[in-house]
Motif scaffolding. Structure first.
Motif, mmCIF file in Angstrom:
data_model
loop_
_atom_site.group_PDB
_atom_site.id
_atom_site.type_symbol
_atom_site.label_atom_id
_atom_site.label_comp_id
_atom_site.label_asym_id
_atom_site.label_seq_id
_atom_site.Cartn_x
_atom_site.Cartn_y
_atom_site.Cartn_z
ATOM 1 N N THR A 361 0.840 -1.206 0.000
ATOM 2 C CA THR A 361 0.000 0.000 0.000
ATOM 3 C C THR A 361 0.879 1.261 0.000
ATOM 4 O O THR A 361 0.583 2.224 -0.702
ATOM 5 N N VAL A 362 1.993 1.225 0.742
ATOM 6 C CA VAL A 362 2.815 2.450 0.806
ATOM 7 C C VAL A 362 3.537 2.721 -0.517
ATOM 8 O O VAL A 362 3.912 3.870 -0.790
ATOM 9 N N GLN A 363 3.712 1.683 -1.358
ATOM 10 C CA GLN A 363 4.323 1.937 -2.679
ATOM 11 C C GLN A 363 3.355 2.744 -3.558
ATOM 12 O O GLN A 363 3.731 3.720 -4.195
ATOM 13 N N VAL A 364 2.108 2.330 -3.573
ATOM 14 C CA VAL A 364 1.114 3.083 -4.366
ATOM 15 C C VAL A 364 0.905 4.464 -3.743
ATOM 16 O O VAL A 364 0.709 5.459 -4.445
ATOM 17 N N ALA A 365 0.971 4.518 -2.400
ATOM 18 C CA ALA A 365 0.665 5.770 -1.697
ATOM 19 C C ALA A 365 1.724 6.848 -1.905
ATOM 20 O O ALA A 365 1.445 8.035 -1.761
ATOM 21 N N MET A 366 2.949 6.444 -2.269
ATOM 22 C CA MET A 366 4.010 7.461 -2.382
ATOM 23 C C MET A 366 3.726 8.450 -3.525
ATOM 24 O O MET A 366 2.994 8.140 -4.455
ATOM 25 N N ASP A 367 4.299 9.638 -3.405
ATOM 26 C CA ASP A 367 4.151 10.665 -4.444
ATOM 27 C C ASP A 367 2.694 11.043 -4.716
ATOM 28 O O ASP A 367 2.316 11.360 -5.847
#
Ligand code: CS2
Length: 484
Positions: A361-367
């Motif tokens: 989830t934090v990969q998609v959430a970045m930027d």
């Protein structure tokens, strides 16, 4: 034993590459996992089926890891397709070299001026373009200004491209296509605007107008970041060690505008769709797939879920994102002819549920500041302009506003990886710690929210309502109680 051309004989026959060490024809900027599981595979299949010298010289803007790993392996790496029905691994041989722009920008500039190079493809992420996410206008920051106004080796992607194009013009190396493969709206048009804008003040303006094309494209494959488990799985399948292995889902799509003045691989023989206008496909994909991905990521991360699949399994999540698609996303645009957005959305949810894809989830959430405009905010702006308040879209943005505060519902810290992280933190620190304080502070980010969005009272009220609910009950209870 390491993967290399000489160890290929030890690799199972059906895992071996279809092409090995092809002469270079393409430069690719952004050597991440997505490129290796997408354009590199399409291009290998296109060369195997249709021939041509279309080897890819991969350029990593900064990171040395992938470059070192691929160099040690003669450019070879494997892609494992994670299919609930059984995984399959194949070695890809479409590479024709690797470079690190930060270490040797001059070599990259020289390559762009080489007549054998006829195409540059890019996966440099949204922030690599130095464009204002809300409007698409150029963000002339200090880095880019230094690239353009001093003789220093270029450090930004636009700086590198302009320098390369100047060198190409000087070398009379012929026309070239610059093809953006990033999740930007109308990515070809944005890249054209960026490059022609920067070239306007230079001696190459006319040449760029006549000799450089900017085919847009819609790219799609879910490719999680490589982990130790990815490398271990690849080694088991191949019988040799592969330090550059990637995993991907079974689905893979590429819709490309057919505008390549110096020729192109026969990508259509590899399953790509060549078209005159990829924008309807991009809009469908960005607003539905990526919009829903971000929705699940922010809600899921705040609820304490580490993967997209586990977040989608939270009680209420599936129904909420379906409502988001049906009530807000689908009515916001005309899909490509023959496509039903609701049916497309259902397929996307099945792809997200693939338990083998452990997409964080934090990969998609970045930027988020770079992603939200095209994924969610344009949907919202279109619905508001049509007189409708996008209730579910407001929940998604409220979840982002909750996420950037940096702690999950259970108190666990959440990472804020975003080029605007400092601005976001400063605005939050200066605002009252109430839902309306947070909403107003973040709506003031003018490179994220257009004035029309920042000033819409109906939408602001919906945001405050959701943020209040999340603050009070947490994401899990909010989702569970969101629908009757
Ligand atoms: C994802 C995308 O990380 C993200 O932001 O939404 O990378 C997504 O997996 C791809 O666009 C799928 O094609």
């Amino acid at each position: 034993m390491e993967l290399s051309t000489s160890s290929l004989a030890h690799v199972p026959r059906d895992c071996r590459p279809r092409v090995v060490a092809p002469p270079a024809g393409i430069v690719h900027l952004g050597l991440g996992a997505f490129h290796r599981a997408h354009q590199a595979v399409f291009t290998e299949d296109a060369m195997a089926a249709g021939g041509g010298d279309w080897g890819i010289v991969g350029v990593a803007p900064r990171s040395a890891d992938v470059v070192d790993a691929m160099r040690a392996q003669d450019g070879l790496f494997s892609v494992t397709t994670l299919d609930p029905g059984g995984n399959s691994t194949r070695v890809i041989g479409s590479s024709a070299g690797q470079m690190r722009a930060a270490a040797d920008p001059g070599a990259v500039v020289a390559l762009l001026a080489d007549p054998t190079i006829k195409i540059v493809t890019l996966t440099v992420t949204e922030k690599g373009y130095k464009l204002d996410a809300a409007t698409g206008r150029l963000l002339l920051d200090d880095d880019l200004r230094a690239d353009l106004e001093t003789g220093r080796p270029p450090q930004t992607v636009p700086g590198l491209l302009i320098r390369g194009l100047c060198a190409r013009r000087r070398a009379d190396a012929g026309p070239i296509a610059l093809a953006s493969c990033d999740n930007l709206p109308a990515n070809g048009h944005r890249l054209r605007g960026l490059i022609t804008g920067l070239a306007a003040a230079t001696a190459i303006a006319d040449w760029v107008a006549s000799s450089v094309s900017f085919p847009g494209s819609m790219v799609d494959r879910i490719v999680p970041a490589t982990t130790a488990a990815t490398l271990a799985g690849a080694s088991t399948a191949l019988g040799v060690r592969d330090r550059a292995a990637v995993n991907g889902e079974p689905y893979s799509a590429w819709v490309i505008e057919d505008d390549f003045p110096a020729g192109r691989p026969a990508w259509e023989l590899a399953g790509a769709v060549l078209t005159t206008d990829a924008r309807p496909w991009e809009r469908l994909k960005l607003r539905t797939l990526n919009g829903v991905h971000s929705a699940i990521a922010y809600l899921g991360a705040v609820a304490g879920c580490t993967t997209i699949a586990s977040a989608l399994a939270l009680p209420g999540m599936h129904s909420v994102v379906r409502e988001f698609i049906a009530s807000d996303v689908a009515p916001s645009f005309e899909p490509p002819s023959g496509v039903d957005t609701l049916a497309y959305g259902e397929e996307v949810l099945i792809r997200f549920e693939n338990p083998a894809i452990e997409y964080q989830t934090v990969q998609v959430a970045m930027d988020g500041s770079q992603k939200l405009p095209q994924r969610v905010l344009q949907t919202i702006a279109d619905r508001l302009a049509a007189g409708s308040v996008p209730h579910w879209g407001a929940l998604v943005v409220a979840a982002w506003m909750r996420f950037v505060q940096g702690v999950a519902d259970d108190g666990t810290p959440l990472p804020l990886n975003d080029p605007l992280a400092d601005r976001i933190r400063a605005r939050l620190a200066a605002a009252p710690a109430t839902p309306s304080g947070v909403v107003d502070a973040l709506l003031g980010l003018d490179t994220v929210f257009t004035p029309a969005l920042a000033e819409d009272a109906r939408w602001r009220a919906a945001l405050i309502e959701w943020l209040t609910a999340i603050d009070k009950h947490g994401v899990k209870a909010t989702l569970a109680g969101a629908l009757p």
